[in-house]
Design an enzyme around this catalytic site. Structure first.
Site, PDB file in Angstrom:
ATOM      1  N   ASN A 251      51.054  43.195  65.737  1.00 41.39           N
ATOM      2  CA  ASN A 251      51.676  43.894  64.752  1.00 41.39           C
ATOM      3  C   ASN A 251      50.730  43.428  63.608  1.00 41.39           C
ATOM      4  O   ASN A 251      51.188  42.248  63.299  1.00 41.39           O
ATOM      5  CB  ASN A 251      53.189  43.636  64.622  1.00 41.39           C
ATOM      6  CG  ASN A 251      53.877  44.163  63.220  1.00 41.39           C
ATOM      7  OD1 ASN A 251      52.871  44.738  62.434  1.00 41.39           O
ATOM      8  ND2 ASN A 251      54.884  43.849  62.808  1.00 41.39           N
ATOM      9  N   TRP A 252      50.067  44.235  63.043  1.00 39.58           N
ATOM     10  CA  TRP A 252      49.155  43.495  62.111  1.00 39.58           C
ATOM     11  C   TRP A 252      49.493  43.377  60.815  1.00 39.58           C
ATOM     12  O   TRP A 252      48.870  42.926  59.817  1.00 39.58           O
ATOM     13  CB  TRP A 252      47.654  44.272  62.017  1.00 39.58           C
ATOM     14  CG  TRP A 252      46.908  44.297  63.267  1.00 39.58           C
ATOM     15  CD1 TRP A 252      47.076  43.621  64.625  1.00 39.58           C
ATOM     16  CD2 TRP A 252      45.733  44.738  63.533  1.00 39.58           C
ATOM     17  NE1 TRP A 252      46.198  43.629  65.330  1.00 39.58           N
ATOM     18  CE2 TRP A 252      45.231  44.557  65.031  1.00 39.58           C
ATOM     19  CE3 TRP A 252      44.662  45.669  62.910  1.00 39.58           C
ATOM     20  CZ2 TRP A 252      44.069  45.097  65.441  1.00 39.58           C
ATOM     21  CZ3 TRP A 252      43.606  46.200  63.461  1.00 39.58           C
ATOM     22  CH2 TRP A 252      43.322  45.821  64.878  1.00 39.58           C
ATOM     23  N   LYS A 253      50.649  43.971  60.549  1.00 42.40           N
ATOM     24  CA  LYS A 253      51.593  43.982  59.155  1.00 42.40           C
ATOM     25  C   LYS A 253      50.495  44.630  58.166  1.00 42.40           C
ATOM     26  O   LYS A 253      49.469  45.478  58.434  1.00 42.40           O
ATOM     27  CB  LYS A 253      52.139  42.585  58.884  1.00 42.40           C
ATOM     28  CG  LYS A 253      52.988  42.202  60.158  1.00 42.40           C
ATOM     29  CD  LYS A 253      53.786  40.928  59.750  1.00 42.40           C
ATOM     30  CE  LYS A 253      54.597  40.625  60.891  1.00 42.40           C
ATOM     31  NZ  LYS A 253      55.450  39.493  60.606  1.00 42.40           N
TER      32      LYS A 253
ATOM     33  N   HIS B 119      61.602  46.956  62.002  1.00 41.40           N
ATOM     34  CA  HIS B 119      61.200  45.618  61.631  1.00 41.40           C
ATOM     35  C   HIS B 119      61.806  44.991  60.776  1.00 41.40           C
ATOM     36  O   HIS B 119      62.573  45.497  59.818  1.00 41.40           O
ATOM     37  CB  HIS B 119      59.613  45.528  61.397  1.00 41.40           C
ATOM     38  CG  HIS B 119      59.188  44.200  61.707  1.00 41.40           C
ATOM     39  ND1 HIS B 119      59.286  43.062  60.605  1.00 41.40           N
ATOM     40  CD2 HIS B 119      58.289  43.489  62.713  1.00 41.40           C
ATOM     41  CE1 HIS B 119      58.578  42.202  61.259  1.00 41.40           C
ATOM     42  NE2 HIS B 119      58.121  42.217  62.077  1.00 41.40           N
TER      43      HIS B 119
ATOM     44  N   GLU C 224      61.364  42.889  58.587  1.00 36.43           N
ATOM     45  CA  GLU C 224      60.705  42.780  57.216  1.00 36.43           C
ATOM     46  C   GLU C 224      61.206  44.102  56.476  1.00 36.43           C
ATOM     47  O   GLU C 224      61.400  44.124  55.236  1.00 36.43           O
ATOM     48  CB  GLU C 224      59.316  42.861  57.080  1.00 36.43           C
ATOM     49  CG  GLU C 224      58.894  41.228  57.558  1.00 36.43           C
ATOM     50  CD  GLU C 224      57.649  40.983  58.334  1.00 36.43           C
ATOM     51  OE1 GLU C 224      56.998  41.968  58.246  1.00 36.43           O
ATOM     52  OE2 GLU C 224      57.301  40.090  58.781  1.00 36.43           O
TER      53      GLU C 224
ATOM     54  N   GLU D 176      63.322  39.902  67.715  1.00 38.01           N
ATOM     55  CA  GLU D 176      62.306  38.946  67.006  1.00 38.01           C
ATOM     56  C   GLU D 176      63.408  38.163  66.127  1.00 38.01           C
ATOM     57  O   GLU D 176      63.863  38.887  65.074  1.00 38.01           O
ATOM     58  CB  GLU D 176      61.706  39.768  66.241  1.00 38.01           C
ATOM     59  CG  GLU D 176      60.512  40.690  66.787  1.00 38.01           C
ATOM     60  CD  GLU D 176      59.249  40.872  66.125  1.00 38.01           C
ATOM     61  OE1 GLU D 176      58.251  40.766  66.339  1.00 38.01           O
ATOM     62  OE2 GLU D 176      59.692  41.793  65.051  1.00 38.01           O
TER      63      GLU D 176
ATOM     64  N   GLY E 246      56.813  34.252  61.468  1.00 34.67           N
ATOM     65  CA  GLY E 246      55.872  33.568  60.598  1.00 34.67           C
ATOM     66  C   GLY E 246      56.123  32.537  60.170  1.00 34.67           C
ATOM     67  O   GLY E 246      55.567  31.819  59.145  1.00 34.67           O
TER      68      GLY E 246
ATOM     69  N   SER F   1      56.631  34.043  66.115  1.00 32.08           N
ATOM     70  CA  SER F   1      55.588  32.925  66.285  1.00 32.08           C
ATOM     71  C   SER F   1      55.172  32.700  67.676  1.00 32.08           C
ATOM     72  O   SER F   1      55.001  31.402  68.089  1.00 32.08           O
ATOM     73  CB  SER F   1      56.156  31.633  65.824  1.00 32.08           C
ATOM     74  OG  SER F   1      56.631  31.584  64.371  1.00 32.08           O
TER      75      SER F   1
ATOM     76  N   GLY G   9      52.816  38.703  65.365  1.00 30.99           N
ATOM     77  CA  GLY G   9      52.173  38.942  64.123  1.00 30.99           C
ATOM     78  C   GLY G   9      50.925  38.003  63.770  1.00 30.99           C
ATOM     79  O   GLY G   9      49.771  38.557  64.293  1.00 30.99           O
ATOM     80  N   GLY G  10      50.998  37.064  63.124  1.00 29.83           N
ATOM     81  CA  GLY G  10      49.914  36.329  62.879  1.00 29.83           C
ATOM     82  C   GLY G  10      48.834  35.970  64.032  1.00 29.83           C
ATOM     83  O   GLY G  10      47.555  36.323  63.663  1.00 29.83           O
TER      84      GLY G  10
HETATM   85  P1  13P Z   1      54.472  36.178  63.853  1.00 35.95           P
HETATM   86  O1  13P Z   1      54.103  36.371  65.226  1.00 35.95           O
HETATM   87  O2  13P Z   1      53.502  36.264  62.737  1.00 35.95           O
HETATM   88  O3  13P Z   1      55.543  35.283  63.807  1.00 35.95           O
HETATM   89  O4  13P Z   1      55.408  37.827  63.655  1.00 35.95           O
HETATM   90  C1  13P Z   1      56.196  38.267  64.341  1.00 35.95           C
HETATM   91  C2  13P Z   1      56.524  39.634  64.139  1.00 35.95           C
HETATM   92  O5  13P Z   1      57.254  39.808  63.025  1.00 35.95           O
HETATM   93  C3  13P Z   1      55.949  40.607  64.726  1.00 35.95           C
HETATM   94  O6  13P Z   1      56.517  41.948  64.531  1.00 35.95           O
END
Ligand code: 13P
Length: 252
Positions: A9-11, A95, A97, A167, A173, A213, A234-235
């Protein structure tokens, strides 16, 4: 058996040029890698360009969101049909967020699930508790509410196209991953919910990804858990080297 899935997920990251550079690097290194379903989710504006770079590779395209209408007076929104047109096979839905920043509710998320499936796309439904909910012993209730709300009115047949991503919000994050045991406990609980809502077959066949993470240093332990079928990342999905290592996980 459930085929593992590693999804990036590149956000809200990367210009079109940067997104294409990363997807091209992944395409070169993972050209013949079929053991795992590999999914990447760039921002809307990069979807068609990235789709061209991953053509004829096993890498699949996902969007990060959609609106539950096909077309019409919905300024600023993108429909599942349009995402399919842009080359997507998957859509990330619900998600945390979006739940937190945009106040998305379970019933709105459920509408998106239904419209996504109707358009022939595969939804990745995200659920997870906050730190406060976990500390107040509300985790199982929260997960049950999100699963029941998000998957309401779906049929057992439709469930074969659904992926769940657990998640925990406190792990996103933050560098604080759930331990292998914490993640397994939640995944096993979610699978039990699926059995209650649908059938044992659906519960057994549905892939449940862990997110929060996930890194090259912890992926192997997580993937060794019985009910963890992959990761939503994500990251660590923003760097080719790290994401490739995740795709090539080795069960610890
Ligand atoms: P991180 O891997 O950066 O913690 O993010 C997870 C995430 O929200 C994937 O959708």
């Amino acid at each position: 058996m459930r085929k593992p899935m590693i999804a990036g997920n590149w956000k809200l990251n990367k210009t079109i040029a940067e997104a294409c550079e990363l997807s091209s690097d992944l395409s070169k290194c993972l050209a013949n890698f079929e053991e795992v379903d590999i999914v990447i989710a760039p921002v809307f504006t990069s979807l068609t360009a990235v789709a061209a770079t991953i053509k004829n590779t096993p890498i699949k395209l996902a969007a990060q969101n959609c609106y539950p209408e096909e077309s019409g007076a919905f300024t600023g929104e993108v429909s599942p049909l349009m995402l399919k047109d842009a080359g997507c096979e998957y859509v990330i839905i619900g998600h945390s967020e979006r739940r937190q920043l945009l106040e998305e509710t379970d019933s709105f998320i459920n509408q998106k699930m239904i419209k996504t499936l109707e358009a022939g796309l595969k939804p990745i439904l995200c659920i997870g508790e906050t730190l406060q909910e976990r500390e107040n012993d509300e985790m199982l209730n929260v997960l049950a509410t999100q699963i029941k709300g998000g998957l309401a009115n779906l049929s057992a047949t439709q469930m074969s196209d659904v992926v769940i991503a657990y998640e925990p919000v406190w792990a996103i994050g933050t560098g604080k991953t759930a331990t292998d045991e914490q993640a397994q406990e939640a995944h096993s609980f979610i699978r039990g919910l699926l059995q209650g809502m649908f059938t044992q077959e659906v519960a057994f066949a549905t892939r449940i990804l862990y997110g929060g993470s996930v890194k090259p240093t912890n992926v192997d332990g997580l993937m060794a858990q019985a009910d963890i079928d992959g990761a939503l990342v994500g990251g660590a999905s923003l760097k080719a080297e790290d994401f490739i290592r995740l795709v090539r996980f080795e069960k610890a």
